[in-house]
Design a protein around this motif. Structure first.
Motif, PDB file in Angstrom:
ATOM      1  N   GLU A 200       6.437 -19.311  19.817  1.00 35.93           N
ATOM      2  CA  GLU A 200       7.096 -19.990  18.790  1.00 35.93           C
ATOM      3  C   GLU A 200       6.518 -19.501  17.224  1.00 35.93           C
ATOM      4  O   GLU A 200       6.993 -19.986  16.261  1.00 35.93           O
ATOM      5  N   VAL A 201       5.322 -18.696  17.470  1.00 31.60           N
ATOM      6  CA  VAL A 201       4.723 -18.511  16.321  1.00 31.60           C
ATOM      7  C   VAL A 201       5.004 -16.875  15.940  1.00 31.60           C
ATOM      8  O   VAL A 201       4.605 -16.240  16.711  1.00 31.60           O
ATOM      9  N   LYS A 202       5.448 -16.686  14.480  1.00 31.04           N
ATOM     10  CA  LYS A 202       5.464 -15.235  14.040  1.00 31.04           C
ATOM     11  C   LYS A 202       3.945 -14.952  13.445  1.00 31.04           C
ATOM     12  O   LYS A 202       3.323 -15.718  12.570  1.00 31.04           O
ATOM     13  N   VAL A 203       3.567 -13.802  13.964  1.00 29.06           N
ATOM     14  CA  VAL A 203       2.311 -13.151  13.788  1.00 29.06           C
ATOM     15  C   VAL A 203       2.496 -12.110  12.657  1.00 29.06           C
ATOM     16  O   VAL A 203       3.233 -10.989  13.025  1.00 29.06           O
ATOM     17  N   LYS A 204       2.009 -12.100  11.540  1.00 31.18           N
ATOM     18  CA  LYS A 204       2.015 -11.010  10.615  1.00 31.18           C
ATOM     19  C   LYS A 204       1.105  -9.965  10.626  1.00 31.18           C
ATOM     20  O   LYS A 204      -0.331 -10.187  10.478  1.00 31.18           O
ATOM     21  N   ALA A 205       1.135  -9.077  11.505  1.00 35.64           N
ATOM     22  CA  ALA A 205       0.404  -7.751  11.998  1.00 35.64           C
ATOM     23  C   ALA A 205      -0.085  -7.217  10.726  1.00 35.64           C
ATOM     24  O   ALA A 205      -1.196  -6.586  10.595  1.00 35.64           O
ATOM     25  N   LEU A 206       0.863  -6.652   9.852  1.00 38.36           N
ATOM     26  CA  LEU A 206       0.658  -5.710   8.849  1.00 38.36           C
ATOM     27  C   LEU A 206       1.608  -6.330   7.633  1.00 38.36           C
ATOM     28  O   LEU A 206       2.767  -6.776   7.925  1.00 38.36           O
ATOM     29  N   GLN A 207       1.019  -6.572   6.345  1.00 40.94           N
ATOM     30  CA  GLN A 207       1.655  -6.880   5.116  1.00 40.94           C
ATOM     31  C   GLN A 207       1.648  -5.792   4.020  1.00 40.94           C
ATOM     32  O   GLN A 207       0.495  -5.910   3.508  1.00 40.94           O
ATOM     33  N   ASP A 208       2.563  -5.275   3.649  1.00 38.15           N
ATOM     34  CA  ASP A 208       2.848  -4.257   2.578  1.00 38.15           C
ATOM     35  C   ASP A 208       1.635  -3.460   2.690  1.00 38.15           C
ATOM     36  O   ASP A 208       0.976  -3.273   1.501  1.00 38.15           O
ATOM     37  N   VAL A 209       1.297  -2.619   3.580  1.00 35.66           N
ATOM     38  CA  VAL A 209       0.261  -1.683   3.653  1.00 35.66           C
ATOM     39  C   VAL A 209       0.620  -0.313   3.261  1.00 35.66           C
ATOM     40  O   VAL A 209       1.631   0.382   3.456  1.00 35.66           O
ATOM     41  N   SER A 210      -0.205   0.233   2.188  1.00 31.60           N
ATOM     42  CA  SER A 210       0.110   1.435   1.545  1.00 31.60           C
ATOM     43  C   SER A 210      -1.099   2.383   1.489  1.00 31.60           C
ATOM     44  O   SER A 210      -2.112   1.755   0.891  1.00 31.60           O
ATOM     45  N   PHE A 211      -1.207   3.548   1.937  1.00 31.91           N
ATOM     46  CA  PHE A 211      -2.184   4.381   1.367  1.00 31.91           C
ATOM     47  C   PHE A 211      -1.836   5.860   1.754  1.00 31.91           C
ATOM     48  O   PHE A 211      -0.959   6.111   2.579  1.00 31.91           O
ATOM     49  N   ASP A 212      -2.678   6.737   1.633  1.00 34.88           N
ATOM     50  CA  ASP A 212      -2.489   8.220   1.624  1.00 34.88           C
ATOM     51  C   ASP A 212      -3.515   8.855   2.614  1.00 34.88           C
ATOM     52  O   ASP A 212      -4.627   8.323   2.614  1.00 34.88           O
ATOM     53  N   ILE A 213      -3.122   9.818   3.527  1.00 40.07           N
ATOM     54  CA  ILE A 213      -4.092  10.385   4.342  1.00 40.07           C
ATOM     55  C   ILE A 213      -3.932  11.910   3.670  1.00 40.07           C
ATOM     56  O   ILE A 213      -2.652  12.612   3.989  1.00 40.07           O
ATOM     57  N   GLN A 214      -5.106  12.702   3.455  1.00 39.66           N
ATOM     58  CA  GLN A 214      -4.852  14.100   2.834  1.00 39.66           C
ATOM     59  C   GLN A 214      -5.241  14.825   4.208  1.00 39.66           C
ATOM     60  O   GLN A 214      -5.769  14.436   5.259  1.00 39.66           O
ATOM     61  N   GLU A 215      -4.299  16.212   4.043  1.00 47.15           N
ATOM     62  CA  GLU A 215      -4.593  16.996   5.240  1.00 47.15           C
ATOM     63  C   GLU A 215      -6.132  17.593   5.374  1.00 47.15           C
ATOM     64  O   GLU A 215      -6.637  17.670   4.191  1.00 47.15           O
ATOM     65  N   GLY A 216      -6.644  17.431   6.334  1.00 54.79           N
ATOM     66  CA  GLY A 216      -7.950  17.849   6.502  1.00 54.79           C
ATOM     67  C   GLY A 216      -9.082  16.709   6.346  1.00 54.79           C
ATOM     68  O   GLY A 216     -10.335  16.833   6.556  1.00 54.79           O
TER      69      GLY A 216
END
Length: 230
Positions: free
Chosen positions: A14-30
């Motif tokens: 009956e519980v909602k679990v917020k696994a991720l909340q408004d996650v933003s970032f970049d990963i550059q190649e290499g």
């Protein structure tokens, strides 16, 4: 890769679990990126979304000019097959196949795979390639798993607690191998871990807690894996 405003909820009874909340970032190649956080911080959910094994409720993920979050199941399968290499904590090798056959199995579904014998040599397993997983140590099995992921020639190598099941000495040798894959093959490597010491070898550290990014750090002078202690 660009991750923008990713959110994900799970229904647990009956519980909602917020696994991720408004996650933003970049990963550059290499880049060599470490996503760091305790159990329940959302890092595995994030890795699964980046790797196309899960979909977010909101937000977008881009790899080069591909918007992964628009993909249907068929396109996600193709994305995982051709663009992503996975390394897990518990190896996930086929017990009835030799080391070489385990790696070959992965390359058979890819267009631009690398030479299997060369990759096995690069991970230090030339003399063990005809052995079965049951005949190999945990560290050797993880090397097979890394060879399997690298031989696909993916754009992105995703590693979920790759040293979690290994002793310290073997863990360091696996981190050294991942570092070499990053440098020698020019592969973008993302490692998720709860082990803060591993962050010292990363170009970028994404620190997570309770489904949120709490800090992003850039490391101008990453430490050699052999100098890491925990």
């Amino acid at each position: 890769m660009k991750i923008r405003d990713i959110s994900k909820e799970y229904q647990m009874g009956e519980v909602k679990v917020k696994a991720l909340q408004d996650v933003s970032f970049d990963i550059q190649e290499g880049e060599f990126v470490v996503i760091l956080g305790p159990s329940g911080s959302g890092k595995s959910t994030l890795l699964n979304i980046i790797g196309g094994m899960d979909t977010p409720d909101n937000g977008k993920v881009f790899l080069r000019d591909l918007e992964i979050t628009k993909f249907n199941d068929k396109k996600l399968t193709k994305y995982r097959r051709e663009k992503i290499g996975f390394v897990f904590q518990f190896y996930n090798l086929m017990a009835n196949l030799t080391a070489k056959e385990n790696v070959e199995l992965a390359t058979e579904i890819c267009k631009d795979s690398l030479d299997v014998n060369q990759v096995l040599e690069d991970v230090g397993l030339s003399d063990r390639k005809n052995h079965f997983p049951s005949q190999m140590s945990g560290g050797e099995q993880q090397r097979v798993a890394i060879a399997r992921a690298v031989a696909k020639n993916p754009l992105l190598l995703l590693c979920d607690e790759p040293t979690g099941a290994l002793d310290y000495k073997t863990g360091i040798s696996i981190l050294s191998l991942l570092n070499r894959v990053n440098k020698q093959y020019g592969k973008t490597v993302v490692v998720i871990t709860h082990n803060a010491a591993i962050a010292n070898m990363a170009d970028k550290v994404v620190r997570m807690r309770s489904g949120k990014i709490i800090k992003i750090e850039h490391n101008d002078s990453p430490v050699a894996p052999e100098r890491i202690e925990w």
